[in-house]
Design an enzyme around this catalytic site. Structure first.
Site, PDB file in Angstrom:
ATOM      1  N   HIS A   1       0.833  -1.193   0.000  1.00 57.75           N
ATOM      2  CA  HIS A   1       0.000   0.000   0.000  1.00 57.75           C
ATOM      3  C   HIS A   1       0.872   1.249   0.000  1.00 57.75           C
ATOM      4  O   HIS A   1       1.896   1.294   0.677  1.00 57.75           O
ATOM      5  CB  HIS A   1      -0.919   0.012   1.220  1.00 57.75           C
ATOM      6  N   HIS A   2       0.446   2.257  -0.751  1.00 59.26           N
ATOM      7  CA  HIS A   2       1.219   3.490  -0.829  1.00 59.26           C
ATOM      8  C   HIS A   2       1.288   4.187   0.534  1.00 59.26           C
ATOM      9  O   HIS A   2       2.201   4.973   0.800  1.00 59.26           O
ATOM     10  CB  HIS A   2       0.596   4.419  -1.876  1.00 59.26           C
TER      11      HIS A   2
END
Lengths: 566, 566
Positions: B140-141
């Site tokens: 996930h960013h």
């Protein structure tokens, strides 16, 4: 544009990342003799990709107004139907055992369907051993209900290995052809008024968040005219690790048992096949909870859909009633447990006595959805309507083929909901019963154990019914197993070894060997018979057991197809 | 418990079923000589599953208060870390081409990460031809930014085929060891004040839904002290099918080009390597839009992150500025297009002149997120901040190994956002440049064509730069191709055939053959040279082209690794 009814919309409303609301299953096939896997699967995929004539709603997507799911929801033809998105080709990593298959199915079942497209996916899976391949399907419960799913799978199968269908089972043509072969009338749907009665309760929740619990009770009582506690959810439902908050990941395991074995147990106890299934599951759940040192004092309750059809009654043929069955998990003795389960099932059926098929259906729908109703209130895990679902779906009692590929087994993959982290669904097929167990990965990390415990429970029931005299040899084996329970990882290494040597590999076509004909009419009779059993018979029984235990290096498992071990 | 900063929380807030906010990539490896695929992958999986020492946040899950994402969000250790959930083993269906790999990666990239667990997955993928295997990662960013990802992948690789690491690249030990080898100071994070300035704008949106557009402009101008239109998003951004509402499914394609080829084009036009990349992509997008008869009159704009580091400047080494580059897609002449792109990039860099690294970073972050900001307003697809993202990530310029397995290529898999349905990210590796193209499956159904058009555009640039005299042979091939554009399915059959015969299979180690040394310093010089080119040279060029075209049955593609065709 067909409008979705309130219940179907409810499945969409109830859906979340943690609780996908699709149903499906895994079918195992053996390639026709001489067929090349790649060619055969590509051919099947080609047939499935014929999109011109898709029957609704397989070519339809959801169409909503400004109110979204709270307003009217319709099906509309997807203007950019992308069939390659729906028909997918997958493969298993080596060594291609059922373990790898179940791992993949667990993952595939954990992801949400795309709401901007028709709500289904079909995965052709290669890489299994012994010339088998698998087909995993998932369809949103808002799009296709259980009955439709069964009709769909029947429409693509034939009892002849030589039959070939050149159109997709999802095509209109296939559906029309199948409908023509049906001897019985199609199921009557619920009337608007009946739906509205169910809908009102649902709506009461969504509009006001009012006292749902009493609303559900009031509604049920109004229908039934009485207050039979045995048949109602929410009452005396204990809590356990099965009844917790779920997350989005799933564990799927499956296993096959000979129909005759389970049926014999039911008969021996003067009960039904379904009673025997429940007793088998109950025994397994009791062991599972015991091994997690959390067996509740109160018995677990299972939501059990049952058919109420009576001989010669065609009109109510699809009247499926939801019964909250007492699993008697607090009773140690298997025979007494069976009796308690049987009594609760009888009471449950009596509850529906005198109702019309439509009434039964309406109230049963309501019983199946309280989990959905409670979720928005955040209550489901604190007030589970039942502990688990055990659903017995009647299937086809002969060997079937899909364009020449023999169907070896068909394992349902159902839904787990907030507060009910385990679903056991079974389908009878050919001479067997195929169980599919769906569990929340986090709540039930050792779902595969339940399969082992089910075999143990069945053996225990057979012993209690006097269907065998092998009880003494069984006892030490079971306690030896109990010893290993504290260290769940300990089993991995030896099993991996077994698998690597190919010893535990299932046979490509495990034709179930019928058990020695010991069919006592009653328990007493059976016990009398047991006394005269020869040593040779006991040996045969021990052998039969070894067969269904993949742990046994010599086991060939002719009666059990998949068994995921980890 | 580490608190997430406002930007990281923003990635979570911006995420939806249609817009997953994870980044990742596919790395292709070749098994060490003599290694058995199964054993090697199991060994690697075993190393990856060593969970005792996971570096944050790989063992952490999100912890929120009653306000959820709108309140403070922390990382907390996952009390039930389930490493088998994160490290997955997958396989490709036959024939195991890159096409099957990209299909699988497209699907894997389309599903959301589970927010109740640490926000990453790693998939070991077997079933590729030529002793290759692939590793697809998604993170996930909010958990890991681009810089960290690169450090992570570097920490597990070695330039020696004999190096063996026995701990997970995600372990603390591995991270410490890697950090010690770094010659430069670690990147300075943004100060609280700087983050707050960015945060204020973000907050303004979430709190009030106020006039975001003017807020963004005001903010940017306040930082910059001027109003250079070329460097600002939102201005003169045309609409196209790339800039529509996206859905949840992705198409991923990837391709490799020799670094020297693209670099030579940049040099020939007195520009940078990055200018050449942009020109190549711009040409491809122009062709793509032309073939969809929707080429806008105004030029497309690309968000291009660029490094502003100057020689000897260590402090600002990680100052990555976001420039809104003019792709000059409305200019037919490739040389003029190059010039226009170059001018816009120079203006973009000038815009940041005199800013501190932190300032550059803050404003660039802001420029990258307007899509996120606009989404809750439903404006992103109507007011795209730019048309696409073209991101050039510096990589490792030598052959690397992971425990003896040679890294053959490393293809980024990035994010597409509402209104920006296409992302092109490239990494230089060894002698090559590896492009990963991520697209919305519905908005850009023929993403794989962009790869073909990029090769065409590169050839066109080479021709314009006088780097070859093969322009005449190229023209008919390209127009022949244009003819087939109307029927996208027409290409499938012949290609499948080519693949089945194994003719289009890439070589396991395609050592890029350097092109004939034709390195003119300027365009004029190059053109003069072109005139004296021998026929033999033209032939060599034609041959080189055939190599990168998998359609050519004779092609061996030594310089292009994957090429997904469908």
């Amino acid at each position: 544009m067909k409008k979705l009814n309130f219940l179907d919309t409810g499945f969409l409303l109830a859906e979340s990342r943690e609780q996908p609301m699709h149903v499906g299953g895994v079918a195992l096939y053996t390639l026709p003799d001489g067929a090349d896997a790649q060619t055969f699967l590509n051919n099947i995929a080609g047939i499935m990709r014929d999109t011109d004539t898709l029957q609704p709603p397989f070519g339809d997507r959801l169409k909503m107004g400004p109110l979204g799911l709270l307003g009217n929801v319709h099906w509309e033809a997807d203007p950019a139907m992308d069939i390659d998105y729906h028909i997918r080709h997958s493969a298993l990593p080596g060594p291609g055992r059922y373990r790898e298959l179940f791992n993949l199915v667990s993952r595939l079942h954990s992801t949400l369907l795309d709401r901007k497209r028709p709500l289904w996916e079909m995965h052709l899976i290669e890489g299994l051993q012994n010339r088998q391949f698998a087909v995993y399907t998932k369809t949103h419960h808002a799009a296709v209900d259980g009955a439709r799913s069964i009709h769909l799978s029947r429409s693509m199968l034939s009892n002849s290995p030589d039959a070939r269908l050149q159109d997709s089972p999802l095509s209109t043509a296939s559906w029309e052809r199948y409908r023509a072969t049906l001897g019985e009338r199609p199921r009557r749907g619920l009337s608007d008024r009946e739906i509205r009665n169910v809908a009102e309760v649902l709506k009461a929740r969504f509009d006001s968040g009012a006292n749902l619990f009493s609303a559900v009770k009031r509604f049920a009582n109004a229908w039934a005219g009485n207050d039979d506690a045995l048949a109602l959810p929410f009452l005396k439902v204990p809590r356990s690790s099965i009844n917790t908050s779920i997350d989005g990941a799933r564990r799927f395991v499956a296993q096959t048992w000979p129909f005759a074995r389970i049926h014999a147990v039911g008969k021996a106890f003067d009960g039904t096949f379904n009673d025997a299934v429940l007793a088998m599951c109950a025994g397994a759940l009791r062991t599972y909870l015991q091994n997690h040192t959390e067996l509740p004092d109160e018995s677990l309750k299972a939501m059990v859909p049952v058919s109420l059809r009576e001989e010669g009654d065609i009109d109510s043929s699809n009247a499926v009633a939801a019964i909250s069955a007492d699993l008697a998990t607090n009773i140690a003795d298997p025979a007494q447990r069976f009796a308690a389960i049987q009594a609760s099932m009888r009471a449950g059926k009596a509850f529906y006595k005198g109702m019309s098929a439509a009434e039964v259906q309406a109230i049963s729908l309501l019983m199946q959805v309280p989990g959905m109703l409670l979720m928005p209130l955040g209550l489901a895990s604190r007030l589970p309507p039942f502990n688990t679902v055990i659903s017995n779906v009647p299937g086809i009692r002969e060997t079937m083929y899909w364009n020449g590929a023999r169907l070896d087994g068909s394992y349902p993959a159902s839904i787990v909901t907030e507060g009910v982290a385990l679903n056991i669904t079974l389908v009878s097929y050919d001479q067997n019963v195929d169980f599919g167990i769906m569990a929340c990965r986090r709540s039930i990390p050792q779902a595969q154990r339940i399969i082992d415990y089910m075999e143990d429970a069945l053996t225990e029931l057979e012993d209690a019914a006097g269907l065998t005299s092998a009880r003494k040899t069984a006892a030490p084996r079971r306690s030896a197993k109990a010893k290993t329970k504290a260290k769940p990882r300990a089993k991995v290494a030896p099993k991996a070894k077994v698998a690597a040597t190919g010893k535990a590999k299932p046979k490509p076509k495990p034709k179930p060997k019928p058990k020695p004909k010991a069919k006592p009419k009653a328990k007493a009779k059976a016990k009398a018979k047991a006394k005269v059993k020869t040593k040779a018979k006991a040996k045969a029984k021990a052998k039969a057991k070894a067969r269904v235990k993949p742990k046994s290096a010599a086991g060939k498992k002719p009666t059990t197809r998949p068994s995921r071990k980890k």
